[in-house]
Scaffold this motif. Structure first.
Motif, PDB file in Angstrom:
ATOM      1  N   MET A  29       7.473  -9.058 -10.161  1.00 10.08           N
ATOM      2  CA  MET A  29       7.417  -8.892 -11.863  1.00 10.08           C
ATOM      3  C   MET A  29       7.660 -10.610 -11.918  1.00 10.08           C
ATOM      4  O   MET A  29       6.721 -11.350 -12.928  1.00 10.08           O
ATOM      5  CB  MET A  29       8.880  -8.233 -12.634  1.00 10.08           C
ATOM      6  CG  MET A  29       9.232  -9.050 -14.015  1.00 10.08           C
ATOM      7  SD  MET A  29       7.771  -8.161 -14.112  1.00 10.08           S
ATOM      8  CE  MET A  29       7.319  -5.927 -14.684  1.00 10.08           C
ATOM      9  N   ASN A  30       8.750 -11.467 -11.261  1.00 18.28           N
ATOM     10  CA  ASN A  30       8.411 -12.956 -11.048  1.00 18.28           C
ATOM     11  C   ASN A  30       7.191 -13.323 -10.944  1.00 18.28           C
ATOM     12  O   ASN A  30       6.832 -14.130 -12.029  1.00 18.28           O
ATOM     13  CB  ASN A  30       9.839 -13.360 -10.133  1.00 18.28           C
ATOM     14  CG  ASN A  30      10.701 -13.085 -10.788  1.00 18.28           C
ATOM     15  OD1 ASN A  30      11.307 -12.322 -12.062  1.00 18.28           O
ATOM     16  ND2 ASN A  30      12.073 -12.838 -10.174  1.00 18.28           N
ATOM     17  N   LEU A  31       6.709 -13.311 -10.157  1.00 20.76           N
ATOM     18  CA  LEU A  31       5.313 -13.940  -9.575  1.00 20.76           C
ATOM     19  C   LEU A  31       4.181 -13.383 -10.780  1.00 20.76           C
ATOM     20  O   LEU A  31       3.156 -14.558 -11.629  1.00 20.76           O
ATOM     21  CB  LEU A  31       4.383 -13.083  -8.335  1.00 20.76           C
ATOM     22  CG  LEU A  31       5.243 -14.016  -6.945  1.00 20.76           C
ATOM     23  CD1 LEU A  31       4.769 -13.069  -6.007  1.00 20.76           C
ATOM     24  CD2 LEU A  31       4.704 -15.328  -6.747  1.00 20.76           C
ATOM     25  N   ILE A  32       4.480 -12.907 -10.994  1.00 20.48           N
ATOM     26  CA  ILE A  32       3.375 -12.194 -12.422  1.00 20.48           C
ATOM     27  C   ILE A  32       4.352 -13.324 -14.133  1.00 20.48           C
ATOM     28  O   ILE A  32       2.796 -13.642 -14.579  1.00 20.48           O
ATOM     29  CB  ILE A  32       3.493 -10.645 -12.570  1.00 20.48           C
ATOM     30  CG1 ILE A  32       2.117  -9.696 -11.279  1.00 20.48           C
ATOM     31  CG2 ILE A  32       2.301 -10.170 -13.927  1.00 20.48           C
ATOM     32  CD1 ILE A  32       2.985  -8.144 -11.947  1.00 20.48           C
ATOM     33  N   THR A  58       8.291  -1.688 -17.571  1.00 17.59           N
ATOM     34  CA  THR A  58       9.049  -2.279 -16.453  1.00 17.59           C
ATOM     35  C   THR A  58      10.467  -2.400 -16.607  1.00 17.59           C
ATOM     36  O   THR A  58      10.780  -2.046 -15.767  1.00 17.59           O
ATOM     37  CB  THR A  58       7.559  -2.697 -15.410  1.00 17.59           C
ATOM     38  OG1 THR A  58       6.802  -2.195 -16.256  1.00 17.59           O
ATOM     39  CG2 THR A  58       8.377  -2.667 -14.547  1.00 17.59           C
ATOM     40  N   THR A  59      10.245  -4.116 -17.395  1.00 22.06           N
ATOM     41  CA  THR A  59      11.626  -4.602 -17.429  1.00 22.06           C
ATOM     42  C   THR A  59      12.200  -3.456 -17.631  1.00 22.06           C
ATOM     43  O   THR A  59      14.217  -3.447 -17.656  1.00 22.06           O
ATOM     44  CB  THR A  59      11.781  -5.307 -18.497  1.00 22.06           C
ATOM     45  OG1 THR A  59      10.972  -6.544 -17.616  1.00 22.06           O
ATOM     46  CG2 THR A  59      13.063  -6.207 -18.399  1.00 22.06           C
ATOM     47  N   VAL A  60      12.587  -2.294 -18.916  1.00 21.10           N
ATOM     48  CA  VAL A  60      13.504  -2.480 -19.480  1.00 21.10           C
ATOM     49  C   VAL A  60      14.374  -0.293 -18.252  1.00 21.10           C
ATOM     50  O   VAL A  60      14.564  -0.126 -17.827  1.00 21.10           O
ATOM     51  CB  VAL A  60      12.739  -0.817 -20.724  1.00 21.10           C
ATOM     52  CG1 VAL A  60      14.105   0.446 -21.144  1.00 21.10           C
ATOM     53  CG2 VAL A  60      13.286  -2.151 -21.929  1.00 21.10           C
ATOM     54  N   ALA A  61      12.769   0.114 -17.038  1.00 19.65           N
ATOM     55  CA  ALA A  61      12.826   0.720 -16.745  1.00 19.65           C
ATOM     56  C   ALA A  61      13.247   0.749 -15.580  1.00 19.65           C
ATOM     57  O   ALA A  61      12.814   0.929 -14.256  1.00 19.65           O
ATOM     58  CB  ALA A  61      11.942   1.549 -16.590  1.00 19.65           C
ATOM     59  N   PHE A  90      12.033 -12.963 -23.971  1.00 22.19           N
ATOM     60  CA  PHE A  90      12.629 -12.293 -22.134  1.00 22.19           C
ATOM     61  C   PHE A  90      12.750 -11.476 -21.229  1.00 22.19           C
ATOM     62  O   PHE A  90      13.202 -11.030 -20.597  1.00 22.19           O
ATOM     63  CB  PHE A  90      11.621 -10.944 -23.497  1.00 22.19           C
ATOM     64  CG  PHE A  90      12.864  -9.323 -23.145  1.00 22.19           C
ATOM     65  CD1 PHE A  90      13.955  -8.887 -23.477  1.00 22.19           C
ATOM     66  CD2 PHE A  90      11.547  -8.292 -22.522  1.00 22.19           C
ATOM     67  CE1 PHE A  90      14.078  -7.853 -22.436  1.00 22.19           C
ATOM     68  CE2 PHE A  90      11.666  -7.451 -22.195  1.00 22.19           C
ATOM     69  CZ  PHE A  90      13.125  -6.535 -22.291  1.00 22.19           C
ATOM     70  N   LEU A  91      10.795 -12.213 -20.641  1.00 18.43           N
ATOM     71  CA  LEU A  91      10.872 -11.097 -19.386  1.00 18.43           C
ATOM     72  C   LEU A  91      11.655 -12.443 -18.455  1.00 18.43           C
ATOM     73  O   LEU A  91      12.066 -12.072 -17.370  1.00 18.43           O
ATOM     74  CB  LEU A  91       9.938 -11.669 -19.232  1.00 18.43           C
ATOM     75  CG  LEU A  91       8.204 -10.601 -19.485  1.00 18.43           C
ATOM     76  CD1 LEU A  91       6.943 -11.070 -19.488  1.00 18.43           C
ATOM     77  CD2 LEU A  91       8.705  -8.915 -19.246  1.00 18.43           C
ATOM     78  N   VAL A  92      11.436 -13.593 -18.995  1.00 14.28           N
ATOM     79  CA  VAL A  92      12.658 -14.523 -18.090  1.00 14.28           C
ATOM     80  C   VAL A  92      13.879 -14.634 -17.857  1.00 14.28           C
ATOM     81  O   VAL A  92      14.838 -14.629 -17.181  1.00 14.28           O
ATOM     82  CB  VAL A  92      11.798 -15.760 -18.969  1.00 14.28           C
ATOM     83  CG1 VAL A  92      13.132 -17.057 -17.901  1.00 14.28           C
ATOM     84  CG2 VAL A  92      10.384 -15.778 -18.298  1.00 14.28           C
ATOM     85  N   ARG A  93      14.327 -13.818 -18.733  1.00 15.79           N
ATOM     86  CA  ARG A  93      16.249 -13.818 -19.234  1.00 15.79           C
ATOM     87  C   ARG A  93      16.555 -11.711 -19.262  1.00 15.79           C
ATOM     88  O   ARG A  93      17.690 -11.606 -19.686  1.00 15.79           O
ATOM     89  CB  ARG A  93      16.304 -13.835 -20.741  1.00 15.79           C
ATOM     90  CG  ARG A  93      15.834 -15.409 -21.032  1.00 15.79           C
ATOM     91  CD  ARG A  93      17.131 -16.321 -20.677  1.00 15.79           C
ATOM     92  NE  ARG A  93      18.410 -16.084 -20.826  1.00 15.79           N
ATOM     93  CZ  ARG A  93      18.640 -16.696 -21.864  1.00 15.79           C
ATOM     94  NH1 ARG A  93      18.409 -16.847 -22.915  1.00 15.79           N
ATOM     95  NH2 ARG A  93      20.446 -15.418 -22.488  1.00 15.79           N
ATOM     96  N   SER A  94      15.641 -11.641 -18.942  1.00 14.52           N
ATOM     97  CA  SER A  94      15.831  -9.895 -18.756  1.00 14.52           C
ATOM     98  C   SER A  94      16.867  -9.828 -17.523  1.00 14.52           C
ATOM     99  O   SER A  94      18.058  -8.704 -17.771  1.00 14.52           O
ATOM    100  CB  SER A  94      14.711  -9.320 -18.594  1.00 14.52           C
ATOM    101  OG  SER A  94      14.767  -9.346 -17.079  1.00 14.52           O
TER     102      SER A  94
END
Length: 366
Positions: A1-4, A49-52, A312-316
């Protein structure tokens, strides 16, 4: 996920290059409403994906506890084997997702666009990871560490971005080994001879070996056989599941109501009338008439929503699960509200007003 997530600026840079190349060739590569739907659905999958993440990562970790081997991430050979393994598993997931209704419903949003460009690469089914991860579990059992697998899976996904374009022709000898834009155009076409072909992620070898290869010969028509006819990303994500529910309700026998979910998309329960198939060749693309003011609003607010989503993705990792769920609810409202405004639905501005009122709270949490 980080790479994407880190690759997002590169995605937009390459989309800009594709747009400029199209302009030089006198071609309209992108349509605004379609790009909005594509980016929204791609964002929806990353949010889901982040939530799950606990469920998805937990399944891999659970199997990894019973691994056969202790594989080191420092081994170059292990990385080569893993990349082949990920691509092999992806091929079978992708093939299965076209042949079983439940998996197809999760994957179908990726195919709904009637355009073909780099923005389509970002259009993904939000619920697809629930299906795809099942096919990767044998890699955990063999003994590939979770972080190593996550990196290989991300690289496999990143490769597939560039093949979503009409501006690159055939690539000579590479066509025999790698998935190319020509191969993947076939995969996205809904022409009869192209259906359920070319499922590979990086390597086209799997399709050649297992009989699902088709070369690009005739003009392609993009989209699904039954077009979704909406630019509302929330509707687009849920429509395939709604269609299955409707089909199951029509089935007269209880067993057929269950079979609907696991049979191929073309299967129809006995006793259910099938409407005549719509002609695919040269069918007009879905359009929506909207004012410049509405288009400007959806464009500007959509970009701001995407920026908040990236934050949000960065701080998730630092957020609690309730905070993640709250953001996901806000994001769903964004998809539905902006889509409703774009298509002129009366309820669109109401949803937008509510979710914009909540936006400061969302940003404050992030």
């Amino acid at each position: 996920m980080n790479l994407i997530t880190l690759s997002i600026p590169l995605f937009f840079l390459l989309m800009g290059v594709e747009w400029l190349c199209g302009r030089f060739q006198g071609r309209r590569v992108f349509r605004g409403p379609d790009v909005f739907a594509n980016l929204s659905l791609g964002s929806a999958q990353t949010v889901f994906t982040t939530v799950a993440v606990g469920l998805l990562a937990g399944a891999y970790l659970a199997v990894y506890q019973y691994r056969l081997l202790d594989i080191s991430a420092s081994s170059a050979l292990a990385w080569v084997v893993l990349m082949f393994g990920v691509d092999f598993a992806y091929y079978w997931f992708h093939r299965a997702s076209h042949r079983m209704n439940l998996a197809w419903a999760a994957h179908a949003p990726h195919h709904q666009s009637e355009d073909y460009n780099l923005a389509v690469a970002l259009r993904q089914g939000p619920f697809q990871p629930l299906v795809s991860r099942l096919f990767y579990l044998p890699l955990a059992w063999i003994g590939f560490p979770p972080a190593m697998f996550a990196t290989a899976a991300a690289l496999n996904t990143l490769y597939q971005f560039w093949v979503h374009t009409e501006l690159i022709g055939r690539l000579g000898p590479l066509e025999w080994v790698l998935v190319t834009p020509s191969h993947h155009r076939v995969h996205h076409a809904c022409n009869g001879r192209y259906l359920d072909k070319n499922h590979g992620g990086i390597l086209i070898l799997w399709d050649r070996l297992f009989g699902t290869f088709e070369s690009e010969e005739e003009r392609t028509t993009y989209g699904t056989v039954k077009p979704v006819r909406t630019f509302n990303p929330l509707v687009a994500a849920l429509a395939p599941f709604g269609e299955l529910v409707a089909r199951a309700r029509k089935a007269p026998r209880a067993l057929d109501k269950l079979k609907v979910w696991f049979m191929p998309p073309e299967w129809t329960p006995p006793g259910v009338e099938v409407p005549a198939a719509e002609a695919v060749a040269d069918r007009p693309r879905f359009e929506v008439s909207t004012s410049r003011r509405v288009a400007l609003y959806v464009g500007v607010v959509g970009v701001l929503t995407l920026a908040v989503t990236v934050l949000f993705l960065v701080r998730s990792r630092s957020l609690s699960q309730p905070e993640r769920l709250a953001f996901a609810a806000w994001f769903l409202a964004s998809m539905g509200g902006l889509g409703g405004v774009l298509e002129g639905r009366r309820w669109g501005p109401v949803v937008e007003a509510v979710r914009l009122a909540a936006a400061p709270l969302v940003v404050a949490v992030l």
